[in-house]
Design an enzyme around this catalytic site. Sequence first.
Site, PDB file in Angstrom:
ATOM      1  N   ASP A 257      89.705  24.856  -2.034  1.00  0.00           N
ATOM      2  CA  ASP A 257      89.896  24.294  -3.373  1.00  0.00           C
ATOM      3  C   ASP A 257      89.511  25.302  -4.448  1.00  0.00           C
ATOM      4  O   ASP A 257      89.708  26.505  -4.278  1.00  0.00           O
ATOM      5  CB  ASP A 257      89.055  23.012  -3.490  1.00  0.00           C
ATOM      6  CG  ASP A 257      89.742  21.946  -4.319  1.00  0.00           C
ATOM      7  OD1 ASP A 257      89.849  22.128  -5.536  1.00  0.00           O
ATOM      8  OD2 ASP A 257      90.180  20.934  -3.742  1.00  0.00           O
ATOM      9  N   ASP A 266      73.317  16.814  -5.372  1.00  0.00           N
ATOM     10  CA  ASP A 266      73.765  15.947  -4.293  1.00  0.00           C
ATOM     11  C   ASP A 266      74.557  16.693  -3.223  1.00  0.00           C
ATOM     12  O   ASP A 266      75.139  16.069  -2.332  1.00  0.00           O
ATOM     13  CB  ASP A 266      74.627  14.815  -4.877  1.00  0.00           C
ATOM     14  CG  ASP A 266      74.202  13.447  -4.358  1.00  0.00           C
ATOM     15  OD1 ASP A 266      73.215  13.376  -3.615  1.00  0.00           O
ATOM     16  OD2 ASP A 266      74.874  12.446  -4.698  1.00  0.00           O
ATOM     17  N   HIS A 284      87.145  20.320  -9.488  1.00  0.00           N
ATOM     18  CA  HIS A 284      87.944  19.620  -8.484  1.00  0.00           C
ATOM     19  C   HIS A 284      87.375  19.779  -7.079  1.00  0.00           C
ATOM     20  O   HIS A 284      87.225  18.799  -6.331  1.00  0.00           O
ATOM     21  CB  HIS A 284      89.381  20.146  -8.544  1.00  0.00           C
ATOM     22  CG  HIS A 284      90.348  19.427  -7.660  1.00  0.00           C
ATOM     23  ND1 HIS A 284      90.687  19.878  -6.401  1.00  0.00           N
ATOM     24  CD2 HIS A 284      91.058  18.296  -7.851  1.00  0.00           C
ATOM     25  CE1 HIS A 284      91.564  19.058  -5.864  1.00  0.00           C
ATOM     26  NE2 HIS A 284      91.811  18.089  -6.722  1.00  0.00           N
ATOM     27  N   ASN A 298      69.144   9.859  -0.785  1.00  0.00           N
ATOM     28  CA  ASN A 298      68.190  10.812  -1.360  1.00  0.00           C
ATOM     29  C   ASN A 298      67.748  10.384  -2.756  1.00  0.00           C
ATOM     30  O   ASN A 298      67.165  11.167  -3.502  1.00  0.00           O
ATOM     31  CB  ASN A 298      68.801  12.212  -1.418  1.00  0.00           C
ATOM     32  CG  ASN A 298      70.012  12.289  -2.331  1.00  0.00           C
ATOM     33  OD1 ASN A 298      70.633  11.265  -2.638  1.00  0.00           O
ATOM     34  ND2 ASN A 298      70.366  13.488  -2.763  1.00  0.00           N
ATOM     35  N   ASN A 382     100.845  13.608  -5.897  1.00  0.00           N
ATOM     36  CA  ASN A 382     100.708  12.577  -6.936  1.00  0.00           C
ATOM     37  C   ASN A 382     101.960  12.391  -7.778  1.00  0.00           C
ATOM     38  O   ASN A 382     101.869  12.177  -8.983  1.00  0.00           O
ATOM     39  CB  ASN A 382      99.547  12.938  -7.870  1.00  0.00           C
ATOM     40  CG  ASN A 382      98.227  13.066  -7.144  1.00  0.00           C
ATOM     41  OD1 ASN A 382      98.031  12.470  -6.094  1.00  0.00           O
ATOM     42  ND2 ASN A 382      97.333  13.858  -7.690  1.00  0.00           N
ATOM     43  N   ALA A 393     101.915  18.960   2.891  1.00  0.00           N
ATOM     44  CA  ALA A 393     101.909  17.568   3.360  1.00  0.00           C
ATOM     45  C   ALA A 393     102.953  17.318   4.445  1.00  0.00           C
ATOM     46  O   ALA A 393     102.758  16.471   5.325  1.00  0.00           O
ATOM     47  CB  ALA A 393     102.158  16.622   2.177  1.00  0.00           C
ATOM     48  N   VAL A 398      99.523  18.435  10.499  1.00  0.00           N
ATOM     49  CA  VAL A 398      98.521  18.039   9.504  1.00  0.00           C
ATOM     50  C   VAL A 398      98.467  16.521   9.424  1.00  0.00           C
ATOM     51  O   VAL A 398      99.454  15.838   9.732  1.00  0.00           O
ATOM     52  CB  VAL A 398      98.812  18.614   8.104  1.00  0.00           C
ATOM     53  CG1 VAL A 398      98.982  20.122   8.163  1.00  0.00           C
ATOM     54  CG2 VAL A 398     100.023  17.959   7.458  1.00  0.00           C
ATOM     55  N   SER A 447      94.181  13.720  -4.008  1.00  0.00           N
ATOM     56  CA  SER A 447      93.121  14.718  -3.792  1.00  0.00           C
ATOM     57  C   SER A 447      91.805  14.052  -3.420  1.00  0.00           C
ATOM     58  O   SER A 447      90.989  14.629  -2.709  1.00  0.00           O
ATOM     59  CB  SER A 447      92.906  15.546  -5.063  1.00  0.00           C
ATOM     60  OG  SER A 447      93.939  16.469  -5.266  1.00  0.00           O
TER      61      SER A 447
END
Length: 509
Positions: A257, A266, A284, A298, A382, A393, A398, A447
């Site tokens: 990415d 985090d 992103h 946490n 999208n 895709a 995949v 995503s």
Amino acid sequence: MIDFLSLNIITFVSTLVFLGLWFIFSSNRKWNIVLGLLFFISLAFNLGVNYLFSIGPLKYFYFSKNLLLIGFFGMVFNWVKHNKIALFIAVAASIVLSFPLFNLPIPITLIPEDIHQMMEEGELIIEINEDQLNDVQKLIEPYDGKIVKAFHPDKANEFLNRFYIVDLPSEQAHAASKLLQQLEDESIILYGEYNDEISITPIESNQKIKEDRDYGTNDPLAEKQWAMNNLNFHQLHGLIINNKDKIKKKVVVAVLDTGIDAQHEDLKTAVHPDFQNVKDPVGHGTHCAGIVAAITNNKKGISSMAFYDDLIEIQPIKVLNSFGFGTQAQIINGMIEAVDNGADVLSLSLGGLSDNYKQRAYSAAVAYANDQNRIVVVSAGNSSGNASDYSPANVDGVICVAATNETNQMANFSNHIDDIDWGIAAPGVNILSTYKNNSYKALNGTSMAAPFVASTAALIKAFYPDIQSHEFYELIRFTAIPSNDEAFCPILQPASALELLLDGWESSR
């Protein structure tokens, strides 16, 4: 609540309508002034929507694309303005055409030159036998082109080693299609395709998130994570706790990415130590990483499927630049790097329209991963279209992920997975996760859906490291639930998948 995509197209179409009416009533002075003002007000609203709700520098490119379309239709209206019937038809046609045109990728011509230069050079990806190299070099000499090896896997791979990048100087870049045609016509290559430009298309969510949930973790923002309910995190965490002694390994998930904010409160202990200095100027990649393995219990931020800190390790692979753009070759090299670095799962929340249905370069990279028992998860896209028209895709091997909303319906922006062999769906609307600069943000997009599947793959591999990609897909498809609409959209159920596997599904097959 209207989401960004709907708000963007509503304000865009409104601007287009007022522009058309401005032309139609141009002879009426009063209406000419009123409609002109309404046009500019609508345009300002569209700019505001893009600026407020799209992420990072991409907001400027989204508005530029809208402006380009409005300018194009304006030229058409001006051309037929003296014929009222033709003008009415043009305005009506522009509204109808604006919907499919609106979903087109951002044109490379809209990307400033200095940003474009940040991308990997090279216009074409070709596949050749070694004895064809000299012939290719001779053919590209008149274009002042260069040819270099495209990929460099650590493990010898005959398929990947046949790919080369053809790089043309900027003044010859326009000749790429002509050159590719010559290479094919003279049969001196096995295969050729464009080194496609890729961008990310998630959107900032403007929907209010309910805060009346209790999912059994002490993370303060967990009450805003509706996906935890739809994916039954409570049961999943219980299964992990009760079967902790059966965990075989810590699984590495590569997030390909824009990078990751590795110092995020985090994520810090979840990111591999070698990548602690990685940054994410867009946000992103950080968002996707939080969905995969934000530190749970946490007392900070959000929760993820990774209940224990030693379950999932994140490996950031930066394949997109600071503006969210990259190329096909960069992504494939990132996939190879992830596999060579030992990643067990590859999570790719990116893609674009395919210019060639074969996609042999992507296929070679996916096969390289699958052959080494790595699971590759990608987002469906999208554009409210068919995921089979988008890569990676549509690549064999995949797992392609569509997006659903809180009511388990297909998200209105999500590409459909009807024609995808390994298609699944997961939450992708109003998803709260980690974000750049140690913050949190809700985004929409496939995503956001893909990392839920990547995280599930990691959990399953933690218990059953040898599970193959096809076996994992069979498992999640078998335990999926149908969506609450007519779309083909089997929805991921990670708790059911893990429970079935722990009950002996693998040995009973």
